[in-house]
Design a protein around this motif. Structure first.
Motif, PDB file in Angstrom:
ATOM      1  N   GLU A   4       0.831  -1.196   0.000  1.00 48.73           N
ATOM      2  CA  GLU A   4       0.000   0.000   0.000  1.00 48.73           C
ATOM      3  C   GLU A   4       0.871   1.253   0.000  1.00 48.73           C
ATOM      4  N   ASN A   5       1.971   1.214   0.758  1.00 44.53           N
ATOM      5  CA  ASN A   5       2.891   2.350   0.787  1.00 44.53           C
ATOM      6  C   ASN A   5       3.533   2.575  -0.584  1.00 44.53           C
ATOM      7  N   ILE A   6       3.895   1.503  -1.249  1.00 44.17           N
ATOM      8  CA  ILE A   6       4.487   1.612  -2.586  1.00 44.17           C
ATOM      9  C   ILE A   6       3.477   2.214  -3.553  1.00 44.17           C
ATOM     10  N   ASN A   7       2.235   1.775  -3.493  1.00 46.63           N
ATOM     11  CA  ASN A   7       1.199   2.316  -4.365  1.00 46.63           C
ATOM     12  C   ASN A   7       0.971   3.806  -4.088  1.00 46.63           C
ATOM     13  N   GLU A   8       0.987   4.185  -2.827  1.00 51.92           N
ATOM     14  CA  GLU A   8       0.795   5.583  -2.451  1.00 51.92           C
ATOM     15  C   GLU A   8       1.973   6.425  -2.931  1.00 51.92           C
ATOM     16  N   ILE A   9       3.164   5.915  -2.801  1.00 55.76           N
ATOM     17  CA  ILE A   9       4.353   6.625  -3.283  1.00 55.76           C
ATOM     18  C   ILE A   9       4.277   6.802  -4.796  1.00 55.76           C
ATOM     19  N   ASP A  10       3.904   5.759  -5.519  1.00 54.36           N
ATOM     20  CA  ASP A  10       3.758   5.839  -6.971  1.00 54.36           C
ATOM     21  C   ASP A  10       2.720   6.879  -7.361  1.00 54.36           C
TER      22      ASP A  10
END
Length: 55
Positions: A4-10
């Protein structure tokens, strides 16, 4: 949770990139004039020339 953090960063990186492109476009337009043509400054000491590198 890490995914979820990776998706938010993207997602946020994409938004930042769009904002950066929009800002760059505005700066370019201000520098070149509103119609996209290069502005003509009569006081510039610019000489267009060709040269050969002899080294």
């Amino acid at each position: 949770m890490e995914r979820e953090n990776i998706n938010e960063i993207d997602r946020l990186t994409g938004e930042l990139q769009k904002a950066s492109y929009k800002m760059s476009e505005q700066l370019y337009r201000q520098a070149s004039g509103s119609d996209g043509q290069a502005s003509q400054n009569s006081g510039d000491d610019v000489i267009d020339a060709d040269y050969n590198d002899v080294a």
